[in-house]
Design an enzyme around this catalytic site. Structure first.
Site, PDB file in Angstrom:
ATOM      1  CB  THR A   1      -4.784   1.867  -1.900  1.00 17.22           C
ATOM      2  OG1 THR A   1      -4.452   0.495  -1.755  1.00 17.22           O
ATOM      3  CG2 THR A   1      -6.081   1.984  -2.662  1.00 17.22           C
TER       4      THR A   1
ATOM      5  CB  SER B   1       1.917   0.528   3.634  1.00 20.50           C
ATOM      6  OG  SER B   1       0.905  -0.409   3.906  1.00 20.50           O
TER       7      SER B   1
ATOM      8  CB  THR C   1      -4.996   1.549   4.411  1.00 16.06           C
ATOM      9  OG1 THR C   1      -5.221   0.415   3.570  1.00 16.06           O
ATOM     10  CG2 THR C   1      -5.519   2.809   3.765  1.00 16.06           C
ATOM     11  CG  ASP C   2      -2.409  -3.321   3.524  1.00 17.94           C
ATOM     12  OD1 ASP C   2      -3.622  -3.053   3.636  1.00 17.94           O
ATOM     13  OD2 ASP C   2      -1.958  -4.005   2.579  1.00 17.94           O
TER      14      ASP C   2
HETATM   15  C1  SIN Z   1      -0.891  -0.661   1.005  1.00 18.91           C
HETATM   16  O1  SIN Z   1      -1.023  -0.672   2.227  1.00 18.91           O
HETATM   17  O2  SIN Z   1       0.106  -0.170   0.461  1.00 18.91           O
HETATM   18  C2  SIN Z   1      -1.920  -1.265   0.113  1.00 18.91           C
HETATM   19  C3  SIN Z   1      -3.277  -1.201   0.653  1.00 18.91           C
HETATM   20  C4  SIN Z   1      -3.812   0.184   0.864  1.00 18.91           C
HETATM   21  O3  SIN Z   1      -3.159   1.199   0.743  1.00 18.91           O
HETATM   22  O4  SIN Z   1      -5.027   0.251   1.180  1.00 18.91           O
END
Ligand code: SIN
Length: 368
Positions: free
Chosen positions: A52, A99, A132-133
């Site tokens: 993100t 991710s 973040t995932d």
């Molecule tokens: C991801 O993990 O690539 C999408 C969600 C995020 O980065 O918050």
């Protein structure tokens, strides 16, 4: 309408880089950004992987359902010129993916690149921009495999770069400032989001949407930021029982398949056998409470361990606490590690050839 720095950069006509997908065989780091060198500042290398923080939506109020991993590292750096006040940042586009697409091969490759970078006297610290995932999985992997006292800082964002009040720019600036700080040395890999510094060993994503998602409820934060400057609560220290694994010479496909099964009322015992039949060399059970599994599920696990020698670690679906459920040879309790971190640890230990005794010592260590 107020615009974020990222939005301004976009409006200035800077192209949105298309996502770059590297299949494992082509995983290479590419340097894409260089600016005038300031000899009085530390050199920080930023490995961009997507997520993100590099996400783009069609409107500034869209904070879900956007495309993660859309902007290139050049744009991320150009949007935060303050980075050049605290460091000589060097951007490397390692990948540009959501991710959930990060693979074990990419983790091995990322460690090898980061290790080479930190072994150089010309690099004082590394930042990894990441979705973040699964940020906690990559951070945990790097914590166990990068052998350096120089800082490794994981950073992401909960709002895409195009959102009003995007959190990516400040998170990136804080992460680079942390990596450039002498106080950050010897603390293992760290996670920076929402003005807080966490240990990559313990930190987990606790909320699907909110900015303050990264937490280690039991262990707490290592520190915080005030006016973009890092402050630590403690002197440098490392998690008790933290092992190190050497993957510097490992093949990219070296990590064995380890699957996580989720525990719940009425679970189907056949899933464990199906996972092993599909190639799993290890299983992690996200058990109920402190690692409970159903009676017929446990019987199936015991059979699998006996027949195929599959290593099985009982972890817990509860947010925190210790899962100590071992049923003898081939089964272990995960201690305080959650299932996704237990999976990474088991992959690394199996790749390193750990036997039953070593696996028990790894997962069920007791402090003297
Ligand atoms: C991801 O993990 O690539 C999408 C969600 C995020 O980065 O918050």
């Amino acid at each position: 309408m107020r615009c974020s720095v990222f939005t301004l950069a976009l409006q200035a006509g800077l192209a949105i880089a298309s996502p770059i997908d590297f299949p494992p065989a082509q995983l290479v780091a590419r340097q894409v950004v260089d600016r005038p060198f300031n000899a009085s500042l530390p050199n920080i290398t930023i490995f961009a992987t997507g997520g993100t923080i590099a996400g783009s939506a069609s409107s500034s109020d869209q904070t879900t359902g956007y495309q993660a991993g859309a902007l290139g590292v050049d744009l991320l750096l150009q949007a935060v010129p303050q980075l050049y006040n605290v460091s000589n940042p060097r951007g490397i586009q390692f990948a540009n993916v959501g991710s959930s697409e990060v693979t074990p091969a990419m983790l091995v490759n990322l460690t090898q690149h980061i290790q080479r970078e930190l072994d150089s006297p010309h690099c004082q610290g590394v930042v990894v921009t990441h979705g973040t995932d699964t940020l906690e999985e990559t951070g945990f992997f790097l914590d166990l495999t990068v052998n350096s006292t120089k800082p490794v800082v994981m950073v992401g964002a909960m709002r895409p770069a195009t959102a009003i009040s995007a959190d990516g720019p400040i998170n990136l600036l804080e992460a680079v400032t942390l990596a450039a700080s002498p106080a950050a040395a010897g603390r293992g890999a760290m996670v920076v989001l929402n003005d807080r510094i966490g240990s990559a060993y313990y930190t987990t994503k606790s909320n699907a949407n909110m900015l303050d998602t990264f937490r280690a409820a039991e262990q707490g934060y290592l520190g915080f930021f005030l006016n973009i400057k890092p402050f630590f609560y403690f002197q440098p220290s490392l998690p008790v029982g933290k092992p190190m694994f050497d993957v510097s010479g490992a093949a990219l496909d070296a990590l064995p398949q380890v699957d996580v099964l989720y525990g719940h009322q009425g679970l189907d015992p056949a899933l464990a056998k199906a996972a092993v039949a599909a190639g799993a060399k290890g299983l992690v059970l996200a058990g109920m409470g402190a690692g409970s599994w159903t009676k017929n599920g446990t019987a199936a696990i015991d059979e699998i361990v006996k027949e195929s020698g599959t290593a099985v670690v009982y972890s817990r679906r509860s947010m925190d606490g210790s899962a100590g459920r071992s049923r003898g040879k081939g089964t272990y309790g995960s201690g305080t590690l959650n299932p996704q971190k237990t999976r990474i640890m088991l992959q690394l230990a199996l790749e390193a050839g750990y036997d039953d005794e070593q696996l028990r010592a790894l997962f069920e260590f007791e402090e003297e």
